[in-house]
Design a protein around this motif. Structure first.
Motif, short mmCIF file in Angstrom:
data_model
loop_
_atom_site.label_atom_id
_atom_site.label_comp_id
_atom_site.label_asym_id
_atom_site.label_seq_id
_atom_site.Cartn_x
_atom_site.Cartn_y
_atom_site.Cartn_z
N THR A 159 -26.08 -88.59 -15.09
CA THR A 159 -27.08 -88.53 -14.03
C THR A 159 -26.55 -89.28 -12.81
N THR A 171 -24.79 -77.13 -16.08
CA THR A 171 -25.92 -77.55 -15.25
C THR A 171 -27.14 -76.70 -15.59
N GLY A 172 -28.27 -77.10 -15.06
CA GLY A 172 -29.52 -76.37 -15.29
C GLY A 172 -29.84 -75.36 -14.20
N MET A 226 -27.45 -84.08 -15.57
CA MET A 226 -28.87 -84.23 -15.90
C MET A 226 -29.62 -84.87 -14.73
N SER A 227 -30.54 -84.12 -14.15
CA SER A 227 -31.34 -84.63 -13.03
C SER A 227 -32.60 -85.34 -13.49
N SER A 283 -32.28 -79.15 -16.70
CA SER A 283 -31.06 -79.77 -17.20
C SER A 283 -31.28 -80.46 -18.55
N VAL A 290 -23.03 -82.58 -19.22
CA VAL A 290 -24.21 -81.93 -18.66
C VAL A 290 -24.73 -82.79 -17.51
#
Length: 381
Positions: free
Chosen positions: A51, A143-144, A27-28, A33, A25
Motif C-alpha cells: 500500500t 491491481t484491482g 492494495m488501496s 484490490s 498486489v
C-alpha cells in the motif's frame, strides 16, 4: 515441442505452480484490490500486499475515506493480516507530490483540466511501485483495475473491461508494452461490481460493503479550486467574464474555479441565451463565455502519445479508430493522423462538445475491445 507436452500455465500465465509464483498486489484499502489479494492468496499464490501512502493523511489536503489515507491503509493491513500474507506500507508522499500533485496544480493554473489519476498510474503505480515489485522478486504485479490484459499474436494487449460501467481503460491508456508484460488485472473479466462485492463477502472481507471512492484522492469533495489555493496561494485572482463577442458580462472569482463547458455557477443570470465557458484566458484573467455551438470541436491535437498497436505509428498515416475525449463518454469514430514526433491530429467524424486541454484522448480499435493507447489533448501545434 508438441502442443500436448507444453507446460500448463497457471491463471496468471506462468508455467509453474501458484505457490512458486510471487505476485505483488497494489492494495488501496478498497474492495477491488482487497478482493484481488484475497482471491490470489486463496488460489495458492505467494501474495505480497503493498500500500502506498501518497500524502500526509493528517494534512488539510486529505479527506476521510480518500484513497490511501489513514483509514484505507488500516483496511489494507487488516485484509492482509486476516488472510495471512505479508503487507508493506511505502511512503511515496514526496514522489506523489513531485510527479502528480505539482503538475496538477500547474496544469490547472494554466487553464487545463488535468487528470491526475492517469499520471499517478503512469508515474507512481506502474513505474516506481512496479520496480519495487521486481525488487521483491515478484513474477508480476496485480491491481484491482477494471481492465483486461489479453495475449495476442504480437504479445500482451490492453482491452476494455467486460463491464462497460466499470471500465477504467481511459485512465490506463499510458500503460506501456513493457509494463503490460508484468501487470495483471484479475477483475477485468467480471460482469459487474456486484460480483466483486460477492467475492469480498465470500472471503469474509470487512471492506465488502465499503463505498467506492468518487473523487480524486487528494481533492476533498471534488473542490479542485480549494486545493489549488492551498498549493498556490494567491492563484484565485478575480477578473472579467467576457462574451465571445467582446461584451463584459460580469466578474469572476478566479479562473481556477471554471472549466471548459461549464454552464452553472457563472453568476451572469438574466441573459436571453444560455452561455457556457468556451475558453480560459489565464494570462488575461478572463473567462470567455459563448453559446453551446462554440464548444463543438472536430479537430483534437494530441501529444505524448503512447501507442499499443502491433505496428509502429508513422507520419502521414491515416488510421480509422474510435476515441474517447472524456472518461464519461463512449468512444466515437475518428481518424488519427500521426505527425511522427509523438504528436498527432485526431479528426472526430462527429463534433464533440467541451474538449479540453489537459484531458486524455484514448484510442480504441473500432469494433473490438482493444485499447490502442492515446495521448494528451493540448491547444495545438
Amino acid at each position: 515441442m508438441p502442443r500436448d507436452s507444453l507446460p500448463e500455465l497457471n491463471s496468471l500465465g506462468f508455467a509453474k505452480p501458484p505457490a512458486e509464483t510471487r505476485v505483488v498486489v497494489a492494495m488501496s484499502g478498497g474492495v477491488d484490490s482487497s478482493v484481488v489479494a484475497a482471491q490470489l492468496h486463496d488460489e495458492g499464490y505467494d501474495v505480497v500486499g503493498v500500500t502506498l501512502q501518497l500524502y500526509d493523511h493528517g494534512a488539510a489536503l486529505a479527506k476521510k475515506g480518500a484513497c490511501c489515507a489513514g483509514r484505507d491503509i488500516h483496511d489494507a493491513r487488516r485484509v492482509a493480516e486476516e488472510r495471512g500474507f505479508p503487507h508493506y506500507v511505502l511512503d511515496y508522499e514526496n514522489v506523489f507530490r513531485d510527479q502528480v500533485i505539482d503538475e496538477f496544480a500547474e496544469s490547472y493554473l494554466g487553464g487545463a483540466t488535468p487528470v491526475p489519476c492517469i499520471r499517478c498510474n503512469e508515474r507512481v503505480k506502474f513505474r516506481d511501485l512496479l520496480e519495487t515489485a521486481k525488487d521483491l522478486d515478484a513474477d508480476c504485479m496485480a491491481t484491482g483495475h477494471y481492465i483486461r490484459r489479453e495475449v495476442g499474436a504480437a504479445g500482451p494487449e490492453l482491452h476494455s473491461a467486460a463491464d462497460a460501467n466499470r471500465d477504467q481503460s481511459y485512465f490506463l491508456f499510458s500503460t506501456t508494452p513493457e509494463q503490460l508484460e508484468y501487470l495483471r488485472f484479475p477483475l477485468g473479466g467480471l460482469a459487474s461490481k456486484a460480483e466483486t462485492r460477492a467475492l469480498a463477502a465470500r472471503y469474509g472481507l470487512g471492506v465488502a460493503d465499503k463505498p467506492d471512492s468518487q473523487d480524486i484522492c487528494f481533492v476533498p469533495n471534488g473542490d479542485y479550486a480549494s486545493v489549488i489555493e492551498k498549493l498556490r496561494p494567491g492563484a484565485a485572482d478575480p477578473g472579467e467574464i467576457v462574451h465571445a463577442d467582446g461584451r463584459v458580462l460580469g466578474t469572476h472569482r478566479g479562473v481556477i474555479h471554471y472549466t471548459i463547458g461549464q454552464r452553472r455557477g457563472l453568476g451572469i443570470g438574466g441573459l436571453s441565451e444560455p452561455l457556457y465557458v468556451v475558453k480560459l484566458d489565464v494570462e488575461g484573467r478572463c473567462v470567455i463565455v459563448g453559446p453551446k455551438e462554440m464548444l463543438a470541436t472536430r479537430t483534437v491535437p494530441v501529444r505524448e502519445i503512447n501507442w499499443l498497436g502491433d505496428t509502429p505509428l508513422a507520419a502521414g498515416q491515416e488510421i480509422a479508430m474510435a476515441v474517447k475525449v472524456r472518461s464519461t463518454r463512449p468512444p466515437s469514430e475518428a481518424v488519427l493522423r500521426p505527425k511522427g514526433d509523438g504528436t498527432a491530429e485526431v479528426e472526430l467524424l462527429s463534433p464533440e462538445e467541451g474538449v479540453s486541454p489537459g484531458q486524455a484522448c484514448v484510442f480504441y480499435d473500432p469494433g473490438t475491445s482493444r485499447v490502442l493507447g492515446g495521448g494528451w489533448i493540448w491547444r495545438g501545434y
